[in-house]
Design an enzyme around this catalytic site. Sequence first.
Site, PDB file in Angstrom:
ATOM      1  N   THR A  75     -15.133 -47.766  21.868  1.00 22.93           N
ATOM      2  CA  THR A  75     -13.819 -48.210  22.336  1.00 22.93           C
ATOM      3  C   THR A  75     -13.092 -47.068  23.037  1.00 22.93           C
ATOM      4  O   THR A  75     -12.530 -47.238  24.127  1.00 22.93           O
ATOM      5  CB  THR A  75     -12.978 -48.755  21.170  1.00 22.93           C
ATOM      6  OG1 THR A  75     -13.564 -49.980  20.694  1.00 22.93           O
ATOM      7  CG2 THR A  75     -11.540 -49.032  21.598  1.00 22.93           C
ATOM      8  N   CYS A 329     -14.511 -62.626  18.012  1.00 21.65           N
ATOM      9  CA  CYS A 329     -14.676 -61.416  18.822  1.00 21.65           C
ATOM     10  C   CYS A 329     -13.986 -60.249  18.150  1.00 21.65           C
ATOM     11  O   CYS A 329     -14.456 -59.129  18.187  1.00 21.65           O
ATOM     12  CB  CYS A 329     -14.075 -61.620  20.205  1.00 21.65           C
ATOM     13  SG  CYS A 329     -15.000 -62.747  21.214  1.00 21.65           S
TER      14      CYS A 329
END
Length: 394
Positions: A75, A329
């Site tokens: 991320t 998700c």
Amino acid sequence: MSRPPVYLDNHSTTRPDPRVVEAMLPYFHEIYGNAASISHRFGWDAAEAVEEARARVAESIGADPKEIVFTSGATESNNLAIKGALPALKRRGDHLVTAASEHKSVLDVMKRLSREGWNVSFVPCDETGLVSAEAVEQALTPSTVLVSVMTANNEVGTLNPIGEIGRLCHDRKIVFHTDATQAVGKVDLDVQADGVDLLSLSGHKIHGPKGVGALYVRRRDPQVRLQPQIDGGGHERGLRSGTLPVPLIVGLGKAVELMFLEKPDEPNRIKALRDRLEAGIVGRVADVRLNGHPTRRLGGNLNLSFAFVDGESLMTAIRDVAVSSGAACTSVDPEPSHVLRAMGRDDESARASLRFGVGRFNTEDEIDYAIEVVAEAVARLRKHSAAWSSTSAL
């Protein structure tokens, strides 16, 4: 005596390999120096371990060790890659391209940039989740400066034609980033041959520790310039400040080493287990649909939609088998999967999906148990479904 639960959620995270943990332990209590301390042996030993890991990560993707920047995970790598590249690109254009099926850590970055004035195009995938080079090419304009398309989809496992997209971008002098988090160690990657300028990866997807990842940053032909997103100290050649987590970096390096040590036997074994799981479920359960490409996908990925069954209810019913809902998700997002929606699935089908992730430590016995549990749970839930009853009566 009840049996232990079966873990089939290896796309979410993986169990750290015991060999990884063993390699990390000395760096918690014996070799505990700061890798940035260059005036004594404690720092030198830590720095040496970091550079050894850097070399292993670089080798795994065909890069130079100086092109590897350690981060807290994919991320952060995605954020640094995309946001960091834009200041140097702004004078050339304001158009960015990504895919509608990307991970949220790319999509949310792009949405933020859109609000800040960047022009962002979200190209579609096909019904198998594949993002074609043709679809990317159609989205390009003279002002396009960066394209971001993932190597392997995290939900359905579909493998995108990264080499084709990379060469397309290089021909037009467009920076190309790929989130390869799910692909590293599972498929062959070569940033030079594939024309990749920026590549993100994470340790915990490959039986390494959580909290560490890396970003590949091309140094030549062309050189990619990044503006750091974290300031203070100038670590990682000024691209990512902060004291390096040496034990985690050692673990990442060891995990990468093991992924390639286990080749080709492990990928073949995992794919065989995945195929066994798929055949067993499809053979026992009617009205099951595969989500993802039938052949061009990760060997351990199996994403299935079960008609007339809610995915969340099914996960609850098979609580001894750890899987993910195709609609999940993110753990805080109750909406149906944006990936399945992008593939053309309706909300009902998306909510009826489960993602199975087969990994290194799974066994045939676990696969057979999962088949049994899933088949029984689906049959039980469908008994209480009015829609299923009316359909089966036809």
